[in-house]
Design a protein around this motif. Structure first.
Motif, mmCIF file in Angstrom:
data_model
loop_
_atom_site.group_PDB
_atom_site.id
_atom_site.type_symbol
_atom_site.label_atom_id
_atom_site.label_comp_id
_atom_site.label_asym_id
_atom_site.label_seq_id
_atom_site.Cartn_x
_atom_site.Cartn_y
_atom_site.Cartn_z
ATOM 1 N N LEU A 4 0.918 -1.224 0.074
ATOM 2 C CA LEU A 4 0.108 0.020 0.091
ATOM 3 C C LEU A 4 0.977 1.036 0.018
ATOM 4 C CD1 LEU A 4 -2.495 -1.075 2.967
ATOM 5 C CD2 LEU A 4 -2.635 -1.658 0.347
ATOM 6 N N CYS A 5 0.885 1.808 -1.101
ATOM 7 C CA CYS A 5 2.021 2.897 -1.405
ATOM 8 C C CYS A 5 1.330 4.327 -1.427
ATOM 9 C CB CYS A 5 2.932 2.592 -2.428
ATOM 10 S SG CYS A 5 3.648 1.118 -2.460
ATOM 11 N N GLY A 6 2.061 5.249 -0.569
ATOM 12 C CA GLY A 6 1.604 6.620 -0.942
ATOM 13 C C GLY A 6 0.640 7.166 0.355
ATOM 14 N N GLN A 57 7.745 -13.338 5.652
ATOM 15 C CA GLN A 57 7.163 -12.291 5.005
ATOM 16 C C GLN A 57 5.797 -11.774 5.373
ATOM 17 O OE1 GLN A 57 7.219 -12.889 0.710
ATOM 18 N NE2 GLN A 57 9.332 -12.056 0.411
ATOM 19 N N PRO A 58 5.624 -10.367 5.510
ATOM 20 C CA PRO A 58 4.356 -9.821 5.810
ATOM 21 C C PRO A 58 3.405 -10.209 4.629
ATOM 22 C CG PRO A 58 6.131 -8.309 6.345
ATOM 23 C CD PRO A 58 6.733 -9.357 5.415
ATOM 24 N N ASP A 59 2.225 -10.080 5.487
ATOM 25 C CA ASP A 59 1.131 -10.058 4.141
ATOM 26 C C ASP A 59 0.687 -8.668 3.490
ATOM 27 O OD1 ASP A 59 -0.080 -12.752 4.764
ATOM 28 O OD2 ASP A 59 -0.362 -11.742 6.872
ATOM 29 N N VAL A 60 1.207 -7.598 4.277
ATOM 30 C CA VAL A 60 0.882 -6.240 3.797
ATOM 31 C C VAL A 60 1.918 -5.340 4.241
ATOM 32 C CG1 VAL A 60 -0.672 -4.196 3.681
ATOM 33 C CG2 VAL A 60 -1.642 -6.809 3.732
ATOM 34 N N ALA A 61 2.483 -4.459 3.483
ATOM 35 C CA ALA A 61 3.487 -3.370 3.714
ATOM 36 C C ALA A 61 2.935 -2.181 3.665
ATOM 37 C CB ALA A 61 4.740 -3.923 3.154
ATOM 38 N N VAL A 62 2.977 -1.358 4.366
ATOM 39 C CA VAL A 62 2.226 0.245 4.317
ATOM 40 C C VAL A 62 3.421 1.149 3.927
ATOM 41 C CG1 VAL A 62 0.916 1.862 5.340
ATOM 42 C CG2 VAL A 62 0.407 -0.547 5.623
ATOM 43 N N ILE A 63 3.477 1.852 2.809
ATOM 44 C CA ILE A 63 4.753 2.609 2.399
ATOM 45 C C ILE A 63 4.128 3.921 2.359
ATOM 46 C CG2 ILE A 63 6.673 2.906 0.917
ATOM 47 C CD1 ILE A 63 6.484 0.130 2.198
ATOM 48 N N ASP A 64 4.012 4.493 3.516
ATOM 49 C CA ASP A 64 3.388 5.980 3.866
ATOM 50 C C ASP A 64 4.379 7.051 3.964
ATOM 51 O OD1 ASP A 64 2.056 8.382 4.492
ATOM 52 O OD2 ASP A 64 0.323 7.106 4.797
ATOM 53 N N PRO A 65 4.606 7.897 3.025
ATOM 54 C CA PRO A 65 5.834 8.919 3.260
ATOM 55 C C PRO A 65 5.671 9.589 4.610
ATOM 56 C CG PRO A 65 4.501 9.649 1.432
ATOM 57 C CD PRO A 65 4.096 8.293 1.632
ATOM 58 N N ARG A 66 4.373 9.856 5.120
ATOM 59 C CA ARG A 66 4.496 10.461 6.361
ATOM 60 C C ARG A 66 5.076 9.615 7.547
ATOM 61 N NH1 ARG A 66 -2.211 10.286 7.117
ATOM 62 N NH2 ARG A 66 -1.516 8.419 5.924
ATOM 63 N N MET A 67 5.537 8.548 7.378
ATOM 64 C CA MET A 67 6.191 7.650 8.434
ATOM 65 C C MET A 67 7.599 7.986 8.550
ATOM 66 S SD MET A 67 4.128 5.865 10.072
ATOM 67 C CE MET A 67 3.343 7.332 10.260
ATOM 68 N N THR A 68 8.124 8.740 7.439
ATOM 69 C CA THR A 68 9.486 8.953 7.604
ATOM 70 C C THR A 68 10.178 10.391 7.862
ATOM 71 O OG1 THR A 68 9.602 8.838 5.192
ATOM 72 C CG2 THR A 68 10.277 6.769 6.337
ATOM 73 N N LEU A 69 8.729 11.228 7.585
ATOM 74 C CA LEU A 69 9.123 12.721 7.626
ATOM 75 C C LEU A 69 9.832 13.054 8.937
ATOM 76 C CD1 LEU A 69 5.782 14.017 6.313
ATOM 77 C CD2 LEU A 69 8.012 14.059 5.074
ATOM 78 N N GLY A 70 9.738 12.512 10.157
ATOM 79 C CA GLY A 70 10.484 12.939 11.203
ATOM 80 C C GLY A 70 11.764 12.359 11.574
ATOM 81 N N LEU A 71 12.264 11.550 10.395
ATOM 82 C CA LEU A 71 13.639 10.868 10.582
ATOM 83 C C LEU A 71 14.607 11.874 10.647
ATOM 84 C CD1 LEU A 71 14.368 7.615 10.944
ATOM 85 C CD2 LEU A 71 14.755 7.848 8.381
ATOM 86 N N PRO A 72 15.450 12.027 11.671
ATOM 87 C CA PRO A 72 16.411 12.812 11.620
ATOM 88 C C PRO A 72 17.711 12.433 10.500
ATOM 89 C CG PRO A 72 16.429 11.881 13.941
ATOM 90 C CD PRO A 72 15.604 11.008 12.922
ATOM 91 N N PRO A 73 18.339 13.591 10.135
ATOM 92 C CA PRO A 73 19.213 13.797 8.928
ATOM 93 C C PRO A 73 20.033 12.527 9.064
ATOM 94 C CG PRO A 73 18.971 16.004 9.528
ATOM 95 C CD PRO A 73 18.206 15.267 10.618
#
Length: 395
Positions: free
Chosen positions: A15-17, A174-190
């Motif tokens: 599930l991407c985006g 292996q998972p059944d579903v992977a959720v690739i949502d860009p909101r999840m990495t927005l707070g990742l430090p540099p």
């Protein structure tokens, strides 16, 4: 040359985006699940990332039956067993893992224990020969763009007693579903953005060049390299750039699909050993070791490394490099990318900078590394002495 026979597996629904999180509840219902155990770590719970997922699940009518956030940075066999017991205690019927590689790999171990109706993951080693067992719906939400664990049949879990990071291989993790949502990495430090991005780049480069590479894994790997090389600097400099974040997340996922089917090589074998013996974080170890192992493999990988160059620096610049020098130039391009990231965020480029105080542990690291399964498919075999040469060069 294409192998005469190969196998390729990727059974994970992606599930991407934007608004991918809001689809979690529907996917759980589709899998027949209503009482998920939500897994994460203390940092993600503290900064609110976990709450975003929990709120999305609850808003769509599928709240977590129980939440566990005490997963350590290096995972743990003991924690796997603890979570499996909690799953049964709270009557859960599915797993949702929110986090980076350690959280997802821990959840994979939990799924394996539950599926085999066991209470101890060490009792079910040799997992490639296990039957599917009890069905445990499993969904993951990666919060870094690096491990690719959301699409792999591999889990790396630390044995607390021995200090060794154990590789567990099975299509059933292996998972059944992977959720690739860009909101999840927005707070990742540099620095974390840079190191996990280099981890993903390492996955793709090793997937493309190891002995088990095949046309399909190479297609995923080359697409991943192009995305990562084009976006890692932007994502590190400007963490709020959703386009770069999404590109990095997709690159990481594709690199995971690639190496899950072709495996990885000496960078990972040595990196696993460094993590277990010297406690070097996995992504940092990959960043430091990658160019040194590329140098070591150079004579066996000239054609592959030459093909890497345009993916790393662009077609025009690659064509300016004489053909005989392109393989070496690819390794130098990886070094240059590391230096650029170091200037931006202080990403460690040596083992000493990564916290290895001296070389006294290198004998033990080399001993562990040569017994790591990843070394089997490295394009060039390595002895303990040769591993120590790589470690000394990386120090």
């Amino acid at each position: 040359m294409n192998p005469p026979y190969f196998e390729f597996l990727n059974s994970v629904k992606l599930l991407c985006g934007e608004l991918a999180l809001e689809r979690i509840a529907a996917e759980l219902r589709h899998l027949g699940a209503q009482k998920p155990l939500l897994l994460s770590d203390a940092v993600l719970a503290k900064i609110g990332t976990l709450k975003q997922v929990a709120d999305a699940m609850e808003a769509e009518g599928c709240p977590a039956a129980h939440v566990f956030t005490d997963i350590p940075v290096d995972s743990s066999l003991a924690v796997v067993n603890e979570i499996a017991a909690l799953y049964r205690e709270h009557g859960c019927d599915s797993l949702v893992a929110v986090g980076g590689g350690s959280v997802i790999d821990t959840a994979k171990g939990v799924r394996l224990v539950l599926s085999q109706d066991s209470d101890d993951i060490l009792a079910i080693c040799g997992v490639e020969n296990l039957p599917p067992g009890i069905r445990v719906p499993f969904l993951v939400v990666p919060t870094t763009a690096g491990t690719g664990s959301e699409c792999t049949g591999v889990a790396v879990i630390r044995n607390d007693k021995s200090g060794v990071k154990m590789e567990i291989l099975s299509p059933y993790v292996q998972p059944d579903v992977a959720v690739i949502d860009p909101r999840m990495t927005l707070g990742l430090p540099p620095k974390a953005t840079a190191s996990t991005g280099m981890d993903a780049l390492c996955h793709a480069i090793e997937a493309m060049t190891c002995l088990q590479a095949n046309p399909l894994s190479t297609a995923y790997a080359t697409a991943a390299i192009r995305l990562i090389a084009a976006n890692i600097v932007t994502a590190t400099k400007n963490g709020g750039n959703k386009e770069a974040r999404f590109a990095m997340a997709l690159g990481s996922t594709m690199a995971g699909i690639a190496f899950s089917n072709s495996m990885v090589g000496a960078v990972h074998a040595i990196g696993h050993a460094l993590g277990g013996v010297c406690h070097v974080p996995h992504a940092v170890a990959m960043t430091v070791l990658l160019p040194h192992v590329m140098d070591y493999n150079l004579d066996r990988c000239k054609a592959d490394y030459a093909a890497l160059l345009p993916l790393l620096v662009g077609e025009e610049k690659a064509l300016e490099t004489p053909a005989p020098k392109r393989a070496k130039a690819a390794a130098e391009a990886v070094r240059a990318l590391g230096r650029q990231l170091n200037e931006i965020c202080g990403l460690p480029l040596s083992l000493h900078a990564a916290g290895v105080a001296n070389k006294l542990d290198f004998d033990r690291v080399a001993e562990v590394a040569v017994n790591d399964g990843a070394l089997i498919v490295n394009p060039r075999a390595a002895t303990e002495a040769e591993v120590k040469e790589i470690l000394n060069a990386a120090f």
